[in-house]
Design a protein around this motif. Structure first.
Motif, PDB file in Angstrom:
ATOM      1  N   UNK A  43      14.036  74.552  50.854  1.00  0.00           N
ATOM      2  CA  UNK A  43      15.323  74.685  50.171  1.00  0.00           C
ATOM      3  C   UNK A  43      15.869  76.104  50.280  1.00  0.00           C
ATOM      4  N   UNK A  44      14.991  77.094  50.205  1.00  0.00           N
ATOM      5  CA  UNK A  44      15.430  78.477  50.350  1.00  0.00           C
ATOM      6  C   UNK A  44      16.034  78.703  51.731  1.00  0.00           C
ATOM      7  N   UNK A  45      15.359  78.190  52.762  1.00  0.00           N
ATOM      8  CA  UNK A  45      15.895  78.307  54.118  1.00  0.00           C
ATOM      9  C   UNK A  45      17.212  77.568  54.283  1.00  0.00           C
ATOM     10  N   UNK A  46      17.301  76.369  53.694  1.00  0.00           N
ATOM     11  CA  UNK A  46      18.533  75.573  53.774  1.00  0.00           C
ATOM     12  C   UNK A  46      19.698  76.276  53.085  1.00  0.00           C
ATOM     13  N   UNK A  47      19.462  76.773  51.892  1.00  0.00           N
ATOM     14  CA  UNK A  47      20.545  77.409  51.136  1.00  0.00           C
ATOM     15  C   UNK A  47      21.027  78.676  51.844  1.00  0.00           C
ATOM     16  N   UNK A  48      20.104  79.481  52.358  1.00  0.00           N
ATOM     17  CA  UNK A  48      20.503  80.696  53.069  1.00  0.00           C
ATOM     18  C   UNK A  48      21.254  80.355  54.355  1.00  0.00           C
ATOM     19  N   UNK A  49      20.786  79.306  55.056  1.00  0.00           N
ATOM     20  CA  UNK A  49      21.465  78.880  56.280  1.00  0.00           C
ATOM     21  C   UNK A  49      22.872  78.369  55.969  1.00  0.00           C
ATOM     22  N   UNK A  50      23.004  77.623  54.886  1.00  0.00           N
ATOM     23  CA  UNK A  50      24.323  77.128  54.486  1.00  0.00           C
ATOM     24  C   UNK A  50      25.246  78.293  54.133  1.00  0.00           C
ATOM     25  N   UNK A  51      24.712  79.284  53.430  1.00  0.00           N
ATOM     26  CA  UNK A  51      25.514  80.460  53.079  1.00  0.00           C
ATOM     27  C   UNK A  51      26.026  81.159  54.339  1.00  0.00           C
ATOM     28  N   UNK A  52      25.151  81.323  55.335  1.00  0.00           N
ATOM     29  CA  UNK A  52      25.557  81.985  56.572  1.00  0.00           C
ATOM     30  C   UNK A  52      26.561  81.179  57.367  1.00  0.00           C
ATOM     31  N   UNK A  53      26.345  79.860  57.448  1.00  0.00           N
ATOM     32  CA  UNK A  53      27.259  79.001  58.202  1.00  0.00           C
ATOM     33  C   UNK A  53      28.646  78.978  57.565  1.00  0.00           C
ATOM     34  N   UNK A  54      28.691  78.839  56.241  1.00  0.00           N
ATOM     35  CA  UNK A  54      29.989  78.812  55.552  1.00  0.00           C
ATOM     36  C   UNK A  54      30.701  80.156  55.638  1.00  0.00           C
ATOM     37  N   UNK A  55      29.941  81.242  55.578  1.00  0.00           N
ATOM     38  CA  UNK A  55      30.535  82.572  55.719  1.00  0.00           C
ATOM     39  C   UNK A  55      31.159  82.736  57.103  1.00  0.00           C
ATOM     40  N   UNK A  56      30.443  82.282  58.141  1.00  0.00           N
ATOM     41  CA  UNK A  56      30.953  82.396  59.507  1.00  0.00           C
ATOM     42  C   UNK A  56      32.225  81.572  59.690  1.00  0.00           C
ATOM     43  N   UNK A  63      30.880  90.703  69.685  1.00  0.00           N
ATOM     44  CA  UNK A  63      31.281  89.896  68.534  1.00  0.00           C
ATOM     45  C   UNK A  63      31.343  88.415  68.908  1.00  0.00           C
ATOM     46  N   UNK A  64      30.909  87.574  67.983  1.00  0.00           N
ATOM     47  CA  UNK A  64      30.965  86.123  68.169  1.00  0.00           C
ATOM     48  C   UNK A  64      32.063  85.592  67.261  1.00  0.00           C
ATOM     49  N   UNK A  65      33.076  84.984  67.856  1.00  0.00           N
ATOM     50  CA  UNK A  65      34.216  84.505  67.076  1.00  0.00           C
ATOM     51  C   UNK A  65      34.305  82.986  67.107  1.00  0.00           C
ATOM     52  N   UNK A  66      35.170  82.464  66.264  1.00  0.00           N
ATOM     53  CA  UNK A  66      35.313  81.024  66.061  1.00  0.00           C
ATOM     54  C   UNK A  66      36.775  80.663  66.295  1.00  0.00           C
ATOM     55  N   UNK A 104      25.818  78.698  63.963  1.00  0.00           N
ATOM     56  CA  UNK A 104      26.974  77.881  63.612  1.00  0.00           C
ATOM     57  C   UNK A 104      28.097  78.055  64.633  1.00  0.00           C
ATOM     58  N   UNK A 105      28.418  79.279  64.973  1.00  0.00           N
ATOM     59  CA  UNK A 105      29.546  79.522  65.877  1.00  0.00           C
ATOM     60  C   UNK A 105      29.199  79.236  67.332  1.00  0.00           C
ATOM     61  N   UNK A 106      27.979  79.525  67.730  1.00  0.00           N
ATOM     62  CA  UNK A 106      27.614  79.284  69.133  1.00  0.00           C
ATOM     63  C   UNK A 106      27.434  77.792  69.431  1.00  0.00           C
TER      64      UNK A 106
END
Length: 319
Positions: free
Chosen positions: A212-225, A138-141, A78-80
């Motif tokens: 769906x499991x992959x999508x939900x986990x990816x969404x969780x990580x992207x939103x967290x970042x 560290x990867x920042x936004x 997401x950040x890169x």
């Protein structure tokens, strides 16, 4: 609609959740403050998305071990990829999550191997990929406006992340009840051979749960970042164990075919309240982990003789 007598574990989950709320409120008055409710919602959002995806695979009689590692990788993607265009970064993270989920499902089906083996290997690969993406720094936004937007409170207590997560729980619940694919997912976990003979699309259902499991986990990580404005290969390190605990606590059977998203949401809230409350009263990390394990053990044991006793008593009171 199930009565309380038919679903005694639902009673136990609510008693546990409400009881902890009363105890933590008595120990620290800040527990019910708007700021802390907001923090609880963010905790629910992160753990809830991973637990919801894992629960879907469990409903189909499978198990996805890669969710925690996916959170770390998707946040870094997401950040890169979204340094100049946040929408592009989000699409890239979600597409990666869906592709990994598709790989998990197809390999599990086509090679006829246990999903535990498939997703364990993928989890290890994703963990290494996250370290490589991070590159030792560290990867920042730099999109502070977007970060601020995702840290805003709605109606005083909700965050955009918690609202998105609640919406996905509702949509997933409706999908399981009102769509052919939802019924096939439950049938695949209940009795796979019988479901196949009855014409259910078992293969498609299994692959769908992994996607769906992959999508939900990816969404969780992207939103967290986005929310934190940074990403790390260590994000999601302890999420898998907690997600599995929340799913089991929420009534998802390890044998498959039993449980619903609403129960998982309650299980997630139990763990979120427990961790938040213990943090407020100054409990140490080992103590928090110990009590998390104790809650899960209680939930598992409650499914045996205690649940049968409670079921009998509730039926007697209803008659």
């Amino acid at each position: 609609m199930k009565t309380l007598a038919e679903n005694p574990l639902l009673v136990l989950r609510w008693v546990l959740l409400l009881g902890m709320g009363v105890i933590f409120t008595a120990l620290n008055s800040y527990f019910l403050a708007a700021g802390n409710i907001f923090a609880l919602g963010d905790s629910f959002a992160l753990l809830g998305l991973v637990a919801l995806g894992l629960a879907l695979t469990m409903l189909a009689g499978e198990f996805d071990l890669s969710g925690g590692a996916m959170v770390a990788v998707s946040g870094l993607i997401m950040l890169k990829c979204g340094a100049d265009n946040a929408a592009l970064g989000l699409v890239a993270a979600l597409a990666f999550g869906a592709l990994v989920g598709l790989f998990n499902g197809v390999v599990t089906l086509k090679l006829n191997v246990s999903s535990l083996v498939t997703t364990l290997g993928v989890m290890i690969l994703l963990s290494g990929f996250a370290v490589w993406l991070e590159g030792g720094q560290a990867v920042s936004f730099a999109n502070y406006d977007l970060t601020d937007a995702f840290n805003m409170d709605w109606f005083g207590v909700f965050s955009p992340r918690s609202v998105i997560t609640i919406a996905l729980f509702i949509l997933t619940g409706l999908m399981l009840v009102f769509t052919r694919m939802g019924r096939d997912i439950i049938a695949a976990g209940s009795h796979r051979k019988a479901a196949t003979m009855a014409g259910a699309n078992v293969g498609g259902a299994i692959v769908t749960t992994f996607v769906l499991s992959g999508l939900f986990a990816a969404l969780a990580g992207a939103l967290l970042a986005i929310t934190l404005g940074r990403a790390s290969s260590t994000f999601g390190a302890n999420l898998l164990l907690q997600a599995a605990s929340a799913a089991i606590l929420g009534g998802i059977a390890l044998s498959g075919g039993v449980g619903r998203p609403f129960g998982v949401a309650v299980g997630v809230m139990v763990l979120a309240v427990l961790n938040n409350g213990l943090g407020l009263i100054g409990a140490s990390s080992p103590a928090i982990l110990l009590l998390n394990g104790a809650v899960l053990l209680i939930a598992v044991l409650a499914g045996g003789a205690p649940a049968l006793w409670l079921k009998t008593r509730l039926r007697a009171s209803e008659s």
